[in-house]
Design a protein around this motif. Sequence first.
Motif, PDB file in Angstrom:
ATOM      1  N   GLY A   1      -3.419  -3.208  -6.514  1.00  9.40           N
ATOM      2  CA  GLY A   1      -4.851  -3.451  -6.409  1.00  9.40           C
ATOM      3  C   GLY A   1      -5.196  -4.499  -5.371  1.00  9.40           C
ATOM      4  N   ASN A   2      -4.417  -5.560  -5.322  1.00  7.75           N
ATOM      5  CA  ASN A   2      -4.675  -6.623  -4.344  1.00  7.75           C
ATOM      6  C   ASN A   2      -4.491  -6.121  -2.918  1.00  7.75           C
ATOM      7  N   SER A   3      -3.475  -5.301  -2.706  1.00  9.69           N
ATOM      8  CA  SER A   3      -3.221  -4.807  -1.350  1.00  9.69           C
ATOM      9  C   SER A   3      -4.323  -3.872  -0.882  1.00  9.69           C
ATOM     10  N   VAL A   4      -4.866  -3.098  -1.815  1.00 12.35           N
ATOM     11  CA  VAL A   4      -5.923  -2.149  -1.465  1.00 12.35           C
ATOM     12  C   VAL A   4      -7.218  -2.874  -1.120  1.00 12.35           C
ATOM     13  N   HIS A   5      -7.540  -3.904  -1.888  1.00  8.68           N
ATOM     14  CA  HIS A   5      -8.836  -4.572  -1.733  1.00  8.68           C
ATOM     15  C   HIS A   5      -8.792  -5.824  -0.865  1.00  8.68           C
ATOM     16  N   ASP A   6      -7.622  -6.133  -0.355  1.00  5.96           N
ATOM     17  CA  ASP A   6      -7.501  -7.298   0.532  1.00  5.96           C
ATOM     18  C   ASP A   6      -8.190  -6.998   1.860  1.00  5.96           C
TER      19      ASP A   6
ATOM     20  N   PHE B   1      -6.931   9.760  -3.885  1.00  6.90           N
ATOM     21  CA  PHE B   1      -7.463   8.564  -4.550  1.00  6.90           C
ATOM     22  C   PHE B   1      -6.941   7.301  -3.876  1.00  6.90           C
ATOM     23  N   VAL B   2      -5.634   7.253  -3.639  1.00  5.74           N
ATOM     24  CA  VAL B   2      -5.045   6.059  -3.026  1.00  5.74           C
ATOM     25  C   VAL B   2      -5.590   5.841  -1.619  1.00  5.74           C
ATOM     26  N   LEU B   3      -5.577   6.886  -0.815  1.00  6.60           N
ATOM     27  CA  LEU B   3      -6.026   6.732   0.569  1.00  6.60           C
ATOM     28  C   LEU B   3      -7.516   6.426   0.659  1.00  6.60           C
ATOM     29  N   SER B   4      -8.306   6.964  -0.263  1.00  6.45           N
ATOM     30  CA  SER B   4      -9.742   6.671  -0.232  1.00  6.45           C
ATOM     31  C   SER B   4     -10.014   5.228  -0.667  1.00  6.45           C
ATOM     32  N   SER B   5      -9.108   4.653  -1.475  1.00  3.39           N
ATOM     33  CA  SER B   5      -9.232   3.247  -1.835  1.00  3.39           C
ATOM     34  C   SER B   5      -8.923   2.357  -0.633  1.00  3.39           C
ATOM     35  N   ILE B   6      -7.947   2.799   0.163  1.00  2.00           N
ATOM     36  CA  ILE B   6      -7.559   2.049   1.357  1.00  2.00           C
ATOM     37  C   ILE B   6      -8.556   2.256   2.493  1.00  2.00           C
ATOM     38  N   LEU B   7      -9.029   3.510   2.622  1.00  3.72           N
ATOM     39  CA  LEU B   7      -9.953   3.879   3.701  1.00  3.72           C
ATOM     40  C   LEU B   7     -11.235   4.448   3.097  1.00  3.72           C
TER      41      LEU B   7
ATOM     42  N   ALA C   1      -5.512  17.874 -11.205  1.00  2.00           N
ATOM     43  CA  ALA C   1      -6.343  16.912 -10.482  1.00  2.00           C
ATOM     44  C   ALA C   1      -6.617  15.685 -11.342  1.00  2.00           C
ATOM     45  N   TYR C   2      -6.867  15.906 -12.615  1.00  2.00           N
ATOM     46  CA  TYR C   2      -7.138  14.791 -13.526  1.00  2.00           C
ATOM     47  C   TYR C   2      -5.913  13.900 -13.669  1.00  2.00           C
ATOM     48  N   VAL C   3      -4.745  14.508 -13.808  1.00  2.00           N
ATOM     49  CA  VAL C   3      -3.503  13.737 -13.904  1.00  2.00           C
ATOM     50  C   VAL C   3      -3.305  12.896 -12.647  1.00  2.00           C
ATOM     51  N   GLY C   4      -3.539  13.497 -11.484  1.00  5.99           N
ATOM     52  CA  GLY C   4      -3.355  12.775 -10.231  1.00  5.99           C
ATOM     53  C   GLY C   4      -4.303  11.601 -10.080  1.00  5.99           C
ATOM     54  N   ILE C   5      -5.573  11.821 -10.363  1.00  3.74           N
ATOM     55  CA  ILE C   5      -6.569  10.760 -10.217  1.00  3.74           C
ATOM     56  C   ILE C   5      -6.351   9.657 -11.243  1.00  3.74           C
ATOM     57  N   LEU C   6      -6.088  10.041 -12.484  1.00  3.93           N
ATOM     58  CA  LEU C   6      -5.906   9.035 -13.534  1.00  3.93           C
ATOM     59  C   LEU C   6      -4.648   8.198 -13.285  1.00  3.93           C
ATOM     60  N   SER C   7      -3.589   8.834 -12.818  1.00  7.14           N
ATOM     61  CA  SER C   7      -2.355   8.099 -12.522  1.00  7.14           C
ATOM     62  C   SER C   7      -2.601   7.047 -11.448  1.00  7.14           C
ATOM     63  N   ALA C   8      -3.259   7.456 -10.369  1.00  3.14           N
ATOM     64  CA  ALA C   8      -3.533   6.520  -9.272  1.00  3.14           C
ATOM     65  C   ALA C   8      -4.494   5.424  -9.716  1.00  3.14           C
ATOM     66  N   PHE C   9      -5.481   5.788 -10.519  1.00  4.29           N
ATOM     67  CA  PHE C   9      -6.463   4.821 -11.005  1.00  4.29           C
ATOM     68  C   PHE C   9      -5.805   3.743 -11.859  1.00  4.29           C
ATOM     69  N   LEU C  10      -4.928   4.156 -12.761  1.00  4.08           N
ATOM     70  CA  LEU C  10      -4.262   3.190 -13.639  1.00  4.08           C
ATOM     71  C   LEU C  10      -3.273   2.321 -12.872  1.00  4.08           C
ATOM     72  N   LEU C  11      -2.577   2.892 -11.919  1.00  2.00           N
ATOM     73  CA  LEU C  11      -1.626   2.113 -11.128  1.00  2.00           C
ATOM     74  C   LEU C  11      -2.325   1.068 -10.266  1.00  2.00           C
TER      75      LEU C  11
ATOM     76  N   ARG D   1       0.830  -1.210   0.000  1.00  2.00           N
ATOM     77  CA  ARG D   1       0.000   0.000   0.000  1.00  2.00           C
ATOM     78  C   ARG D   1       0.862   1.255   0.000  1.00  2.00           C
ATOM     79  N   MET D   2       1.922   1.232   0.784  1.00 11.30           N
ATOM     80  CA  MET D   2       2.817   2.397   0.822  1.00 11.30           C
ATOM     81  C   MET D   2       3.567   2.561  -0.495  1.00 11.30           C
ATOM     82  N   LEU D   3       3.909   1.445  -1.118  1.00 13.21           N
ATOM     83  CA  LEU D   3       4.568   1.509  -2.422  1.00 13.21           C
ATOM     84  C   LEU D   3       3.609   2.047  -3.476  1.00 13.21           C
TER      85      LEU D   3
END
Length: 208
Positions: A199-204, A143-149, A182-192, A80-82
Amino acid sequence: MKNEKFRIVFSIPVVLAIIAGGYYFFDRPLAAFCRNLSPQFVDLFQIVTIFGVSTWYLVGSALLFLYFRHIAHRRILADRMLYLFSAVAASGLIAIALKWLAGRWRPKVFIPEGLYGFHFFGVGYEQTSFPSGHAATVCSLAFVLSSILPSCRWLLYGFAVLVCASRVVIVSHYASDVVMGAYVGILSAFLLEKYPPFGNSVHDKRCP
């Protein structure tokens, strides 16, 4: 997967239309309005804008990755940190590349010098307005933190909006610069997130 690809493809013209509207109709009036805000109000947002500096998140997530991976041996938390580090770094690099390509004049030079628009391949600070790197950073972070939390999603995105708004309030960027960042930030996180370890670490759902 098809729906996700459709949303990405559909989002591109929508974002470009918003940016074009800002460029021709809203950017300059809003910048002029912000120039006349009270100094105390602007000073407050000078503090808020600090939270869009990527260094905080890159260093913090890197240290936490090393701790969880090699000391605590918590693989999910390490991934998740990576993911967080990669999203912030990727969005920042993309934003920098676009800044150099676009060469857009910053709003601070519009009134004194009348400079507005794009001067492609400009690398001076005054020509790196588009997109906002702070917006890219804070939106990839949200985006990343909202996926985790997910329970904190609205709080995180509210924080991101506040930081993004600060870039306009302190007249460092035009509104359309922030939209693109904002679009660059969200799209980058979404694609990664499509990269399995992230993805597995976020949804585990297991205890990390």
